[in-house]
Design an enzyme around this catalytic site. Sequence first.
Site, PDB file in Angstrom:
ATOM      1  N   TRP A  12      41.158  43.524  34.057  1.00 46.47           N
ATOM      2  CA  TRP A  12      40.754  44.012  35.371  1.00 46.47           C
ATOM      3  C   TRP A  12      41.741  45.047  35.899  1.00 46.47           C
ATOM      4  O   TRP A  12      41.343  46.081  36.463  1.00 46.47           O
ATOM      5  CB  TRP A  12      40.589  42.855  36.342  1.00 46.47           C
ATOM      6  CG  TRP A  12      40.031  43.202  37.683  1.00 46.47           C
ATOM      7  CD1 TRP A  12      40.477  42.760  38.894  1.00 46.47           C
ATOM      8  CD2 TRP A  12      38.884  44.033  37.980  1.00 46.47           C
ATOM      9  NE1 TRP A  12      39.708  43.259  39.907  1.00 46.47           N
ATOM     10  CE2 TRP A  12      38.724  44.049  39.378  1.00 46.47           C
ATOM     11  CE3 TRP A  12      38.005  44.769  37.188  1.00 46.47           C
ATOM     12  CZ2 TRP A  12      37.708  44.775  40.009  1.00 46.47           C
ATOM     13  CZ3 TRP A  12      37.003  45.500  37.806  1.00 46.47           C
ATOM     14  CH2 TRP A  12      36.856  45.502  39.198  1.00 46.47           C
ATOM     15  N   SER A 134      31.819  42.644  39.750  1.00 44.18           N
ATOM     16  CA  SER A 134      32.472  43.702  38.963  1.00 44.18           C
ATOM     17  C   SER A 134      33.106  43.143  37.706  1.00 44.18           C
ATOM     18  O   SER A 134      34.129  42.471  37.776  1.00 44.18           O
ATOM     19  CB  SER A 134      33.557  44.371  39.815  1.00 44.18           C
ATOM     20  OG  SER A 134      34.389  43.385  40.417  1.00 44.18           O
ATOM     21  N   LYS A 187      33.034  31.327  44.024  1.00 43.58           N
ATOM     22  CA  LYS A 187      31.872  31.600  43.163  1.00 43.58           C
ATOM     23  C   LYS A 187      32.185  31.308  41.697  1.00 43.58           C
ATOM     24  O   LYS A 187      31.275  31.015  40.909  1.00 43.58           O
ATOM     25  CB  LYS A 187      31.370  33.035  43.342  1.00 43.58           C
ATOM     26  CG  LYS A 187      32.404  34.125  43.055  1.00 43.58           C
ATOM     27  CD  LYS A 187      32.501  34.523  41.612  1.00 43.58           C
ATOM     28  CE  LYS A 187      33.695  35.415  41.377  1.00 43.58           C
ATOM     29  NZ  LYS A 187      33.923  35.731  39.961  1.00 43.58           N
ATOM     30  N   SER A 250      31.132  37.132  31.683  1.00 40.52           N
ATOM     31  CA  SER A 250      31.867  36.179  32.523  1.00 40.52           C
ATOM     32  C   SER A 250      32.617  35.138  31.694  1.00 40.52           C
ATOM     33  O   SER A 250      32.009  34.326  30.995  1.00 40.52           O
ATOM     34  CB  SER A 250      30.901  35.466  33.474  1.00 40.52           C
ATOM     35  OG  SER A 250      31.556  34.405  34.135  1.00 40.52           O
TER      36      SER A 250
END
Length: 327
Positions: A12, A134, A187, A250
Site C-alpha cells: 500500500w 482501494s 470492515k 483482499s
Amino acid sequence: MRNIAIIGSGSWGVALAVHLASIGNNVKIWSFMEEERDIINNEKKCKFLPDLSLPENIYCSTDFEEVIKDSAFILHVTPSKFTRSTFKQYKQFVGNKPIIICGKGFEKETLETLDEVILDEMPEAKVGALSGPSHAEEVSSGVPTALVIASKHQSILKKVQDTFMSEKMRIYTSNDIKGVELGGALKNIIAFCAGVGAGIGLGDNSFAALITRGLKEISRLGVELGGKEESFYGLSGLGDLIVTCLSKHSRNRKAGFLIGQGMSLEDTKNEVGMVIESIDNIEVAYELGKLHNIEMPIVETVYKVLYEGLNPKEAVKDLMTREKKME
C-alpha cells in the site's frame, strides 16, 4: 509538485508512492529493510507488486530523517501493531508536518484507533486519515479509485485533496476522522467472515446478508465510539466493505477462506505471508463490544471460530437461528 514522505514500504505504501509520483510529486519511502530499499532504488521494483515498474521520482531510505526532511506531509503506512513503535522512532523529525494515517486497524493492547496512538505520543500533532475502497494492485496500475481524507484540520483536508486528485484518483473530504478510521478497521472483520463463507461454500444470498447485517453491526459500534453514522455508509464504510468482501485481492478475505477450508490460524498467517489486520481487529472489536455493551453477533461468532474452536458451519447455523428480530 510536492515532496512527500511515506513511512512503510509494503504494497500500500508503494502503491500510494506510485500514484503520487506519476502525477509529478517527489516521493521518499522509509523501509526498515535494506534489502527492500535496494530493490526499490536499484531495480525499481516492489516485491509485493512484482509486475510493477516504479517511476524514477521514487526513492527509498532506511533513514527517517532523510525521508521526512523537507516533506509537505507524512503518510504513515505501517501495519497497525507497529504504529506506535515506528512513530516513536521518527516523531523527533515531524515538527509541524501533518501525519496522514493510511493503515486500517487498532492498537490491540490499548483498543485505541491509530490517530489516538499518534496523539498519545505527540499531543500537538496534526493528524488525518486516508481511507476507502482501494487495493494496492489496482491503485498502482492506475485503476480509477475514490478515497476520503478525514481530519479536524481544514488545512490537511485541502492539502491532501489537492495533492492526490487526478483523473485516476478522486478524493473526498470529511471532518469525521473517528468514523472514517473505524469504518476502515471494522470492515476487515466482515471481509474475513466473507472469506470463511466462501471457504465453506456459501452463496450470493449469504454474502448479501453478511454485508448488510455486518455494516449495521460495525456502524452500531462505530457510533458508540464517536463516529458519525453517515460515515459508515460512505467510502470508508460501505465502499470499503464491498470491495474487501468480494475482491480476489483482499488478504483478509483470503485468510477467512483458508480458515473456512479448515486451515489452522498459524498456517493461514504463513500462507497469506503479509499482516492480516482482521485477525487482531476481531479481538479488539470483540472486547470493545463487551466493554460498551453493544450487540455484535457476527463479531462474537467469528471470535468463537478463531479462538474457541467453533466449526464455521455451526457458526452459520448459530447466526441463522438466533431469536427473531425486526430489521
